[in-house]
Enzyme design. Structure first.
Site, PDB file in Angstrom:
ATOM      1  N   HIS A 165      91.045  30.211  47.326  1.00 31.89           N
ATOM      2  CA  HIS A 165      92.108  31.071  47.843  1.00 31.89           C
ATOM      3  C   HIS A 165      92.019  32.438  47.186  1.00 31.89           C
ATOM      4  O   HIS A 165      91.677  32.524  46.007  1.00 31.89           O
ATOM      5  CB  HIS A 165      93.488  30.452  47.569  1.00 31.89           C
ATOM      6  CG  HIS A 165      94.550  31.008  48.444  1.00 31.89           C
ATOM      7  ND1 HIS A 165      95.206  32.175  48.144  1.00 31.89           N
ATOM      8  CD2 HIS A 165      95.029  30.584  49.638  1.00 31.89           C
ATOM      9  CE1 HIS A 165      96.062  32.427  49.114  1.00 31.89           C
ATOM     10  NE2 HIS A 165      95.973  31.494  50.026  1.00 31.89           N
TER      11      HIS A 165
ATOM     12  N   ASP B 165      95.282  23.944  53.507  1.00 29.01           N
ATOM     13  CA  ASP B 165      94.593  23.307  54.635  1.00 29.01           C
ATOM     14  C   ASP B 165      93.875  22.014  54.251  1.00 29.01           C
ATOM     15  O   ASP B 165      93.397  21.294  55.123  1.00 29.01           O
ATOM     16  CB  ASP B 165      93.567  24.283  55.237  1.00 29.01           C
ATOM     17  CG  ASP B 165      94.245  25.471  55.886  1.00 29.01           C
ATOM     18  OD1 ASP B 165      95.305  25.268  56.481  1.00 29.01           O
ATOM     19  OD2 ASP B 165      93.737  26.592  55.772  1.00 29.01           O
TER      20      ASP B 165
HETATM   21  N1  CMC Z   1      83.244  26.603  48.833  1.00 32.79           N
HETATM   22  C1  CMC Z   1      82.244  27.059  48.058  1.00 32.79           C
HETATM   23  N2  CMC Z   1      82.280  28.230  47.390  1.00 32.79           N
HETATM   24  C2  CMC Z   1      83.387  28.973  47.536  1.00 32.79           C
HETATM   25  C3  CMC Z   1      84.481  28.561  48.327  1.00 32.79           C
HETATM   26  C4  CMC Z   1      84.383  27.324  48.995  1.00 32.79           C
HETATM   27  N3  CMC Z   1      85.382  26.874  49.761  1.00 32.79           N
HETATM   28  N4  CMC Z   1      85.438  29.499  48.294  1.00 32.79           N
HETATM   29  C5  CMC Z   1      84.968  30.480  47.507  1.00 32.79           C
HETATM   30  N5  CMC Z   1      83.730  30.171  47.046  1.00 32.79           N
HETATM   31  C6  CMC Z   1      82.905  30.948  46.101  1.00 32.79           C
HETATM   32  C7  CMC Z   1      82.334  32.184  46.788  1.00 32.79           C
HETATM   33  O1  CMC Z   1      81.076  31.900  47.360  1.00 32.79           O
HETATM   34  C8  CMC Z   1      82.223  33.129  45.618  1.00 32.79           C
HETATM   35  O2  CMC Z   1      81.135  32.743  44.829  1.00 32.79           O
HETATM   36  P1  CMC Z   1      80.252  33.856  44.016  1.00 32.79           P
HETATM   37  O3  CMC Z   1      81.207  34.455  43.025  1.00 32.79           O
HETATM   38  O4  CMC Z   1      79.145  33.079  43.404  1.00 32.79           O
HETATM   39  O5  CMC Z   1      79.784  34.834  45.050  1.00 32.79           O
HETATM   40  C9  CMC Z   1      83.475  32.817  44.786  1.00 32.79           C
HETATM   41  O6  CMC Z   1      83.783  31.449  45.088  1.00 32.79           O
HETATM   42  C10 CMC Z   1      84.686  33.695  45.120  1.00 32.79           C
HETATM   43  O7  CMC Z   1      84.997  33.531  46.485  1.00 32.79           O
HETATM   44  P2  CMC Z   1      85.288  34.697  47.512  1.00 32.79           P
HETATM   45  O8  CMC Z   1      84.605  34.391  48.808  1.00 32.79           O
HETATM   46  O9  CMC Z   1      85.021  36.020  46.875  1.00 32.79           O
HETATM   47  O10 CMC Z   1      86.832  34.531  47.675  1.00 32.79           O
HETATM   48  P3  CMC Z   1      87.758  35.245  48.755  1.00 32.79           P
HETATM   49  O11 CMC Z   1      89.036  35.493  48.074  1.00 32.79           O
HETATM   50  O12 CMC Z   1      87.080  36.400  49.390  1.00 32.79           O
HETATM   51  O13 CMC Z   1      87.917  34.121  49.895  1.00 32.79           O
HETATM   52  C11 CMC Z   1      88.635  32.129  50.962  1.00 32.79           C
HETATM   53  C12 CMC Z   1      88.955  33.193  49.896  1.00 32.79           C
HETATM   54  C13 CMC Z   1      89.865  31.257  51.159  1.00 32.79           C
HETATM   55  C14 CMC Z   1      88.329  32.823  52.299  1.00 32.79           C
HETATM   56  C15 CMC Z   1      87.421  31.294  50.503  1.00 32.79           C
HETATM   57  O14 CMC Z   1      87.740  30.605  49.321  1.00 32.79           O
HETATM   58  C16 CMC Z   1      86.948  30.308  51.573  1.00 32.79           C
HETATM   59  O15 CMC Z   1      86.176  30.684  52.442  1.00 32.79           O
HETATM   60  N6  CMC Z   1      87.448  29.020  51.536  1.00 32.79           N
HETATM   61  C17 CMC Z   1      87.108  28.056  52.578  1.00 32.79           C
HETATM   62  C18 CMC Z   1      87.948  28.314  53.822  1.00 32.79           C
HETATM   63  C19 CMC Z   1      89.389  27.914  53.620  1.00 32.79           C
HETATM   64  O16 CMC Z   1      89.709  26.847  53.125  1.00 32.79           O
HETATM   65  N7  CMC Z   1      90.312  28.792  54.103  1.00 32.79           N
HETATM   66  C20 CMC Z   1      91.748  28.550  54.044  1.00 32.79           C
HETATM   67  C21 CMC Z   1      92.440  29.480  53.089  1.00 32.79           C
HETATM   68  S1  CMC Z   1      94.116  28.987  52.643  1.00 32.79           S
HETATM   69  C22 CMC Z   1      95.054  29.012  54.076  1.00 32.79           C
HETATM   70  C23 CMC Z   1      94.996  30.276  54.845  1.00 32.79           C
HETATM   71  O17 CMC Z   1      95.104  31.384  54.320  1.00 32.79           O
HETATM   72  O18 CMC Z   1      94.825  30.177  56.069  1.00 32.79           O
END
Ligand code: CMC
Length: 422
Positions: free
Chosen positions: A299, A356
């Protein structure tokens, strides 16, 4: 509060520091470009406060979520969804009298204009319910022309979203639609409109009603997330509340946002079919050459735990036990969570289950099909979107949202004569 100082070359500029109710601090850069000629650069807006808001407070480090000052745990255990809608939109829990009027109006307005029903006949059976809902909400003002009554618009949106979701489901099955009953609660009415049929009258249990109430309340608002920021962005041009929330529904549909709940269930199902291959999925999520992510994990704001996931996990156990459902996907979800929370990749990046991760197990227990999970999220988020749209429009200082950019494209170049353009 002391001003912040920004030094650019020889010059130092003072920028005011603002403090929120919960002592969070923000450097006010609203005059930055006028004073310095510079803009800020913050892709994904991770450090940008786009507005002041009185609606929802989140402390991602401490796992706190409050609507209008009330803890989510208290609302989840003691309030109804219509009460939470009223609280978010009007900053007031309705008293007994207001509650009765509010509830009556929400039922009265859950009937949908009969000509609107024709629309449903023309969507192909493969249409995703999120696409249908977004289109139907955008179409609402065509059937309910502007009466310049925002309170009526609010009631209509809350009431008709529920009906539109249920009608879309009934139409997808080729079954007759079920009209709401005035003596039913919001949640009981929705479940009846989804699952009653002429052959089989439907009575939902208190467990089912309570589980749906919990799900809707936990999704009701989450401050400036992608879809809510979209609603505010669209609304800032003075587009109608219908146009703005329809755009919000489209933003929510993406798999990184609300669409994740459907993806989680599909992921758990795939793991089950592969004989419980949790290790394989964890390894894939960690592999930077694989685009796969552990859905329902991570998140932008929560870096400790998502309080909504905690409440949902607890509720899954209770609801499945009360409904005598033995869902193998719950065990797989727990195993996956346990394995991820022990893994240094997830620990270092502070990745925890989000809302989720467990919601799909509950939707499934209620009989909601997987492709409808995200419309359930949209139904829950509706009061939050409306509250933010209204807060913005009620603020006379609000300006049209118009970010800047850093242009990194071609410099000016001569336009080639036609002979050179092949
Ligand atoms: N699985 C594997 N690696 C992950 C995940 C995941 N679910 N989420 C984040 N990471 C890694 C990401 O690759 C990055 O790694 P590195 O530092 O090595 O590059 C690090 O963790 C930081 O992540 P980020 O992508 O910079 O984080 P963000 O704040 O931009 O994205 C997120 C947040 C929710 C989009 C992301 O965690 C994600 O894609 N999660 C899976 C989809 C999901 O469950 N979405 C629902 C969110 S909660 C409800 C809502 O808002 O709708």
């Amino acid at each position: 509060m002391q001003n912040a100082k920004l030094t650019l070359g020889e010059q130092t500029f003072e920028l005011p520091v603002l403090e929120g109710t919960e002592k969070e601090l923000a450097v006010d850069i609203s005059a930055l470009r006028t004073k310095t000629g510079h803009i800020t650069f913050d892709p994904g807006y991770g450090n940008t406060g786009s507005c002041k808001s009185e609606i929802t407070f989140i402390d991602g480090e401490r796992g706190i979520l409050r609507y209008r000052g009330y803890d989510i745990e208290d609302l989840a255990s003691q309030a109804t969804f219509p009460e939470v809608c009223h609280l978010l939109i009007y900053d007031k829990l309705p008293n007994r009298e207001e509650r009765a009027v509010w509830r009556k109006r929400l039922t009265q307005h859950s009937f949908v204009h009969e000509s609107m029903l024709n629309f449903f006949e023309h969507f192909p059976p493969t249409a995703h319910p999120m696409d249908v809902l977004s289109a139907m909400i955008a179409a609402l003002p065509a059937f309910y022309p502007d009466e310049n009554d925002i309170h009526l618009d609010i009631i209509r949106l809350l009431a008709k979203t529920k009906a539109l979701v249920a009608i879309a489901y009934k139409k997808s099955l080729g079954e007759p639609i079920v009209y709401p009953k005035t003596d039913h609660s919001y949640t009981a009415n929705f479940l009846r409109m989804m699952f009653a049929s002429p052959a089989e009258p439907y009575v939902c249990s208190k467990t089912q009603e309570d589980a749906l109430t919990l799900l809707l309340i936990l999704h009701a608002d989450h401050e400036q997330n992608c879809s809510t920021s979209t609603v505010r962005m669209v609304g800032s041009s003075h587009a109608s509340v219908y146009a703005s929330v329809s755009a919000g529904i489209s933003a929510l549909s993406g798999p990184l946002h609300g669409g994740a709940n459907q993806e989680v269930l599909e992921m758990l199902e795939a793991i089950r079919q592969e004989g419980g291959a949790t290790k394989k999925y964890i390894a894939r999520a960690k592999d930077k050459n694989d685009p796969f992510k552990l859905m329902g994990f991570g998140h932008r704001v929560y870096k400790n735990f998502d309080p909504r996931a905690k409440l949902l996990k607890k509720s899954c156990d209770a609801v499945l036990a009360e409904l005598h459902i033995d869902d193998p996907l719950l065990e797989i979800a727990k195993e996956l969570e346990e394995a991820a929370l022990k893994d240094s990749y997830f620990v270092e990046r502070k990745l925890f289950p989000n809302v989720d991760f467990y919601s799909g197990i509950l939707y499934r227990a209620l009989g909601i099909p997987t492709n409808m999970f995200t419309v359930m999220f949209a139904m829950g988020r509706m009061p939050g979107w409306i509250a933010h749209w209204k807060e913005m429009r009620d603020n006379p200082q609000e300006r049209i949202h118009r970010p800047r950019q850093l242009y990194v494209g071609n410099p000016q170049r001569p336009f080639p004569p036609i002979a050179e353009r092949k």
